[in-house]
Motif scaffolding. Structure first.
Motif, PDB file in Angstrom:
ATOM      1  N   GLU A 250       0.850  -1.193   0.000  1.00 12.91           N
ATOM      2  CA  GLU A 250       0.000   0.000   0.000  1.00 12.91           C
ATOM      3  C   GLU A 250       0.881   1.237   0.000  1.00 12.91           C
ATOM      4  N   PHE A 251       0.465   2.227  -0.774  1.00 10.57           N
ATOM      5  CA  PHE A 251       1.125   3.525  -0.797  1.00 10.57           C
ATOM      6  C   PHE A 251       0.193   4.483  -0.081  1.00 10.57           C
ATOM      7  N   ARG A 252       0.612   4.977   1.065  1.00 13.24           N
ATOM      8  CA  ARG A 252      -0.229   5.881   1.856  1.00 13.24           C
ATOM      9  C   ARG A 252       0.254   7.306   1.617  1.00 13.24           C
ATOM     10  N   GLU A 253      -0.437   7.959   0.698  1.00 18.03           N
ATOM     11  CA  GLU A 253      -0.062   9.285   0.208  1.00 18.03           C
ATOM     12  C   GLU A 253       0.063  10.346   1.299  1.00 18.03           C
ATOM     13  N   PRO A 254      -0.958  10.578   2.108  1.00 21.74           N
ATOM     14  CA  PRO A 254      -0.835  11.699   3.057  1.00 21.74           C
ATOM     15  C   PRO A 254       0.322  11.514   4.045  1.00 21.74           C
ATOM     16  N   ASP A 255       0.613  10.272   4.396  1.00 26.11           N
ATOM     17  CA  ASP A 255       1.676   9.993   5.361  1.00 26.11           C
ATOM     18  C   ASP A 255       3.022   9.722   4.700  1.00 26.11           C
ATOM     19  N   HIS A 256       3.044   9.654   3.371  1.00 24.72           N
ATOM     20  CA  HIS A 256       4.252   9.329   2.616  1.00 24.72           C
ATOM     21  C   HIS A 256       4.878   8.035   3.140  1.00 24.72           C
ATOM     22  N   GLN A 257       4.074   6.981   3.116  1.00 25.39           N
ATOM     23  CA  GLN A 257       4.526   5.684   3.608  1.00 25.39           C
ATOM     24  C   GLN A 257       4.252   4.599   2.580  1.00 25.39           C
ATOM     25  N   LEU A 258       5.145   3.637   2.561  1.00 22.74           N
ATOM     26  CA  LEU A 258       4.903   2.377   1.870  1.00 22.74           C
ATOM     27  C   LEU A 258       4.652   1.356   2.974  1.00 22.74           C
ATOM     28  N   VAL A 259       3.625   0.553   2.799  1.00 21.62           N
ATOM     29  CA  VAL A 259       3.304  -0.456   3.802  1.00 21.62           C
ATOM     30  C   VAL A 259       3.236  -1.811   3.109  1.00 21.62           C
ATOM     31  N   PHE A 260       4.056  -2.740   3.600  1.00 23.37           N
ATOM     32  CA  PHE A 260       3.970  -4.119   3.123  1.00 23.37           C
ATOM     33  C   PHE A 260       3.621  -4.979   4.326  1.00 23.37           C
ATOM     34  N   PHE A 261       3.220  -6.196   4.078  1.00 19.80           N
ATOM     35  CA  PHE A 261       2.607  -6.994   5.125  1.00 19.80           C
ATOM     36  C   PHE A 261       3.310  -8.326   5.328  1.00 19.80           C
ATOM     37  N   ALA A 262       3.405  -8.702   6.601  1.00 26.46           N
ATOM     38  CA  ALA A 262       3.971  -9.990   6.976  1.00 26.46           C
ATOM     39  C   ALA A 262       2.927 -10.734   7.790  1.00 26.46           C
ATOM     40  N   GLN A 263       2.947 -12.032   7.652  1.00 22.79           N
ATOM     41  CA  GLN A 263       2.100 -12.874   8.491  1.00 22.79           C
ATOM     42  C   GLN A 263       3.033 -13.556   9.485  1.00 22.79           C
ATOM     43  N   VAL A 264       2.748 -13.313  10.768  1.00 20.01           N
ATOM     44  CA  VAL A 264       3.588 -13.824  11.842  1.00 20.01           C
ATOM     45  C   VAL A 264       2.707 -14.638  12.776  1.00 20.01           C
ATOM     46  N   SER A 265       2.951 -15.933  12.820  1.00 18.45           N
ATOM     47  CA  SER A 265       2.164 -16.827  13.670  1.00 18.45           C
ATOM     48  C   SER A 265       0.666 -16.602  13.478  1.00 18.45           C
ATOM     49  N   GLY A 266       0.257 -16.454  12.233  1.00 20.86           N
ATOM     50  CA  GLY A 266      -1.154 -16.296  11.893  1.00 20.86           C
ATOM     51  C   GLY A 266      -1.688 -14.883  12.032  1.00 20.86           C
ATOM     52  N   MET A 267      -0.860 -13.944  12.451  1.00 16.73           N
ATOM     53  CA  MET A 267      -1.293 -12.570  12.641  1.00 16.73           C
ATOM     54  C   MET A 267      -0.693 -11.675  11.551  1.00 16.73           C
ATOM     55  N   MET A 268      -1.502 -10.738  11.023  1.00 19.83           N
ATOM     56  CA  MET A 268      -1.039  -9.821   9.994  1.00 19.83           C
ATOM     57  C   MET A 268      -0.313  -8.649  10.652  1.00 19.83           C
ATOM     58  N   VAL A 269       0.890  -8.357  10.174  1.00 24.17           N
ATOM     59  CA  VAL A 269       1.697  -7.273  10.721  1.00 24.17           C
ATOM     60  C   VAL A 269       2.015  -6.294   9.591  1.00 24.17           C
ATOM     61  N   GLU A 270       1.775  -5.006   9.846  1.00 29.54           N
ATOM     62  CA  GLU A 270       2.127  -3.972   8.883  1.00 29.54           C
ATOM     63  C   GLU A 270       3.592  -3.607   9.069  1.00 29.54           C
ATOM     64  N   CYS A 271       4.313  -3.565   7.950  1.00 27.66           N
ATOM     65  CA  CYS A 271       5.700  -3.132   7.945  1.00 27.66           C
ATOM     66  C   CYS A 271       5.732  -1.805   7.186  1.00 27.66           C
ATOM     67  N   VAL A 272       6.145  -0.750   7.867  1.00 30.40           N
ATOM     68  CA  VAL A 272       6.006   0.605   7.353  1.00 30.40           C
ATOM     69  C   VAL A 272       7.368   1.205   7.014  1.00 30.40           C
ATOM     70  N   ILE A 273       7.445   1.796   5.824  1.00 25.27           N
ATOM     71  CA  ILE A 273       8.639   2.508   5.394  1.00 25.27           C
ATOM     72  C   ILE A 273       8.228   3.964   5.166  1.00 25.27           C
ATOM     73  N   ALA A 274       8.830   4.893   5.889  1.00 31.84           N
ATOM     74  CA  ALA A 274       8.584   6.321   5.667  1.00 31.84           C
ATOM     75  C   ALA A 274       9.423   6.751   4.466  1.00 31.84           C
ATOM     76  N   ILE A 275       8.758   7.174   3.404  1.00 28.71           N
ATOM     77  CA  ILE A 275       9.471   7.447   2.152  1.00 28.71           C
ATOM     78  C   ILE A 275       9.507   8.926   1.793  1.00 28.71           C
ATOM     79  N   SER A 276       9.157   9.811   2.710  1.00 25.42           N
ATOM     80  CA  SER A 276       9.098  11.244   2.379  1.00 25.42           C
ATOM     81  C   SER A 276      10.442  11.775   1.872  1.00 25.42           C
ATOM     82  N   LYS A 277      11.547  11.258   2.371  1.00 21.95           N
ATOM     83  CA  LYS A 277      12.871  11.718   1.940  1.00 21.95           C
ATOM     84  C   LYS A 277      13.160  11.362   0.479  1.00 21.95           C
ATOM     85  N   LEU A 278      12.454  10.352  -0.032  1.00 21.41           N
ATOM     86  CA  LEU A 278      12.730   9.893  -1.403  1.00 21.41           C
ATOM     87  C   LEU A 278      12.046  10.748  -2.459  1.00 21.41           C
ATOM     88  N   LYS A 279      11.053  11.509  -2.078  1.00 25.58           N
ATOM     89  CA  LYS A 279      10.317  12.371  -3.000  1.00 25.58           C
ATOM     90  C   LYS A 279       9.753  11.586  -4.192  1.00 25.58           C
TER      91      LYS A 279
END
Length: 86
Positions: free
Chosen positions: A12-41
């Motif tokens: 997911e690309f979250r425009e207002p927050d300038h984040q990329l979010v990818f997802f991991a499944q850990v022991s059956g639970m969904m975990v959001e992994c967030v990268i703040a990309i504002s510096k990359l423009k």
């Protein structure tokens, strides 16, 4: 702690927050992994997606390490720092 970590093919690309979010499944639970990309423009979702695909392995590897260290933020997310190439 040895946990089974699987990354799913979802980004997911979250425009207002300038984040990329990818997802991991850990022991059956969904975990959001967030990268703040504002510096990359990155100007739009297409550029952000291309960037992530180029460095997917590095980000997933870092996220897996943080998950194993249980380095979750207060929202239960894993915050992954930008990959630096120096």
């Amino acid at each position: 702690m040895n946990q089974a970590v699987q990354f799913i093919d979802r980004l997911e690309f979250r425009e207002p927050d300038h984040q990329l979010v990818f997802f991991a499944q850990v022991s059956g639970m969904m975990v959001e992994c967030v990268i703040a990309i504002s510096k990359l423009k990155l100007t739009d979702e297409s550029h952000a997606t291309d960037y992530f695909e180029k460095y997917r392995f590095e980000y997933e590897e870092r996220a897996e390490q943080l998950i194993e260290e249980e380095s979750y933020n207060s929202a239960g997310q894993i915050e992954v720092e930008l990959v630096s190439f120096s």
